[in-house]
Motif scaffolding. Structure first.
Motif, PDB file in Angstrom:
ATOM      1  N   ARG A   1      69.445  32.013  51.566  1.00  0.00           N
ATOM      2  CA  ARG A   1      69.709  30.575  51.553  1.00  0.00           C
ATOM      3  C   ARG A   1      71.104  30.324  52.112  1.00  0.00           C
ATOM      4  NH1 ARG A   1      66.012  27.813  48.800  1.00  0.00           N
ATOM      5  NH2 ARG A   1      67.310  26.078  48.056  1.00  0.00           N
ATOM      6  N   SER A   2      71.258  29.194  52.766  1.00  0.00           N
ATOM      7  CA  SER A   2      72.542  28.821  53.353  1.00  0.00           C
ATOM      8  C   SER A   2      73.518  28.411  52.259  1.00  0.00           C
ATOM      9  CB  SER A   2      72.346  27.665  54.331  1.00  0.00           C
ATOM     10  OG  SER A   2      71.953  26.491  53.621  1.00  0.00           O
ATOM     11  N   ASP A   3      74.795  28.318  52.638  1.00  0.00           N
ATOM     12  CA  ASP A   3      75.808  27.862  51.679  1.00  0.00           C
ATOM     13  C   ASP A   3      75.467  26.470  51.161  1.00  0.00           C
ATOM     14  OD1 ASP A   3      77.188  30.194  51.977  1.00  0.00           O
ATOM     15  OD2 ASP A   3      78.860  29.339  53.108  1.00  0.00           O
ATOM     16  N   LYS A   4      74.982  25.625  52.036  1.00  0.00           N
ATOM     17  CA  LYS A   4      74.625  24.263  51.646  1.00  0.00           C
ATOM     18  C   LYS A   4      73.488  24.266  50.632  1.00  0.00           C
ATOM     19  CE  LYS A   4      73.333  19.753  53.570  1.00  0.00           C
ATOM     20  NZ  LYS A   4      73.042  18.991  54.831  1.00  0.00           N
ATOM     21  N   GLU A   5      72.502  25.128  50.858  1.00  0.00           N
ATOM     22  CA  GLU A   5      71.371  25.211  49.924  1.00  0.00           C
ATOM     23  C   GLU A   5      71.814  25.779  48.583  1.00  0.00           C
ATOM     24  OE1 GLU A   5      67.489  25.901  52.800  1.00  0.00           O
ATOM     25  OE2 GLU A   5      68.901  27.566  52.520  1.00  0.00           O
TER      26      GLU A   5
ATOM     27  N   LYS B   1      74.761  25.572  47.272  1.00  0.00           N
ATOM     28  CA  LYS B   1      75.554  24.539  46.607  1.00  0.00           C
ATOM     29  C   LYS B   1      74.641  23.517  45.936  1.00  0.00           C
ATOM     30  CE  LYS B   1      79.460  21.434  47.463  1.00  0.00           C
ATOM     31  NZ  LYS B   1      80.428  20.933  48.484  1.00  0.00           N
ATOM     32  N   LYS B   2      73.556  23.169  46.599  1.00  0.00           N
ATOM     33  CA  LYS B   2      72.592  22.224  46.043  1.00  0.00           C
ATOM     34  C   LYS B   2      71.883  22.837  44.839  1.00  0.00           C
ATOM     35  CE  LYS B   2      68.689  19.281  47.389  1.00  0.00           C
ATOM     36  NZ  LYS B   2      67.782  18.898  48.508  1.00  0.00           N
TER      37      LYS B   2
ATOM     38  N   LYS C   1      72.015  21.393  40.757  1.00  0.00           N
ATOM     39  CA  LYS C   1      70.855  21.105  39.899  1.00  0.00           C
ATOM     40  C   LYS C   1      70.921  21.908  38.603  1.00  0.00           C
ATOM     41  CE  LYS C   1      65.779  21.237  39.893  1.00  0.00           C
ATOM     42  NZ  LYS C   1      65.650  22.069  38.682  1.00  0.00           N
ATOM     43  N   ILE C   2      71.236  23.198  38.711  1.00  0.00           N
ATOM     44  CA  ILE C   2      71.241  24.074  37.532  1.00  0.00           C
ATOM     45  C   ILE C   2      72.338  23.667  36.556  1.00  0.00           C
ATOM     46  CG2 ILE C   2      71.535  26.442  36.732  1.00  0.00           C
ATOM     47  CD1 ILE C   2      70.483  27.308  39.541  1.00  0.00           C
TER      48      ILE C   2
END
Length: 293
Positions: A28-32, A34-35, A39-40
């Motif tokens: 997963r990318s850094d952006k993903e 971070k998202k 959420k968690i």
């Protein structure tokens, strides 16, 4: 992102650092990532409110790792959505004169989390079998009966400390503290790069100390001490988790996920119910408040 496999990171009695990865990204990318973390940690923050209302468990999160492993930023990012009154962070530096006048666990007892709260130890009671193991001369400052020189500090001494730490954690667990211990598994090359960044970026200069380079030369000694400490103190009631730490964003996601997934298994953690008498009079209470308009 789906739930992670907690068992993949759980340390065993034959724990070997070399058998555990230092980098992870789940493709997963850094952006993903971070998202995912956003959420968690939001769910963790909401669950903390429930733990506080329930009031029967305290949560102790222990973070250990080599210098630059990312402990400070992990705390900042993972617990960002917590009610500030629901989490307390304690960083354990070199013991003070007062702390040295007591047994080595004393200062940790003083700041254990209360029921309903999270306590985060940034460096922990394990410093007493890690830093002091690498530098046994520090033990002499504790003025322990029978310990007159470094020669008196043998394997039996360390085995006794492991036993004492196990007893300490067992006592906590039996009285309602849920313990999570995270070893941030950083590679030596990544540490080198992070130290170089501290030297290159003016705003990070304050984080650098020449002592970091001295300790870095003892890398392999520290790794051996971590292996033994983790192997001898990981238990179901106080498990160790080896977390790949070269990718900070993934590290935070893993730690937050382990906390959330593990805590959700405690089905008894829920908000207390109002008494039948209060429930029966809710309409009346609402009418009283509405009548004030």
């Amino acid at each position: 992102m789906n739930n992670i496999n907690i068992e993949k990171y759980r340390a065993t009695k034959d724990f070997k650092i070399s058998e555990n990865e230092t980098f992870g990204d789940f493709n997963r990318s850094d952006k993903e990532l971070k998202k995912d973390l956003s959420k968690i940690r939001r769910e963790l923050g909401e669950f903390q409110d429930t733990i506080y209302a329930h009031g029967k468990y305290s949560i102790l999160v222990c973070l250990q790792g080599m210098d630059t492993a990312g402990k400070d930023s992990l705390i900042r990012e993972v617990f960002k959505d917590f009610n500030v009154s629901g989490v307390e962070v304690h960083s354990f530096k070199v013991p003070t004169e007062l702390e040295l006048s007591h047994n080595y666990l004393w200062r940790h007892y003083l700041v254990l989390p209360a029921k309903g709260k999270f306590g985060v130890f940034n460096r922990t009671h394990y410093e007493n079998v890690l830093v002091t193991r690498v530098h046994p001369e520090y033990i002499l400052n504790e003025h322990i009966p029978g310990i007159h020189s470094v020669d008196d500090i043998d394997q039996k001494f360390w085995d006794k400390r492991f036993e004492q730490i196990n007893d300490f954690e067992r006592h906590l667990a039996e009285n309602g503290t849920l313990i999570f211990k995270f070893f941030l598994n950083l590679s030596k090359e990544e540490q080198r790069q992070r130290l170089l960044r501290r030297l290159a970026i003016k705003e990070k200069h304050w984080k650098f100390s020449p002592g970091d380079l001295k300790e870095r030369k003892l890398w392999s000694v520290y790794q051996d001490c971590y292996e033994e400490a983790i192997s001898k103190t990981t238990h179901d009631h106080a498990p160790w988790f080896a977390i790949p730490a070269d990718n900070k964003k993934a590290t935070r996601v893993i730690v937050a996920s382990i906390l959330l997934q593990s805590l959700k298994k405690y089905k008894d953690i829920r908000e207390p119910m109002l008494s039948e008498k209060i429930m029966a009079n809710l309409d009346s209470y609402e009418e009283q408040l509405q009548s004030e308009q």
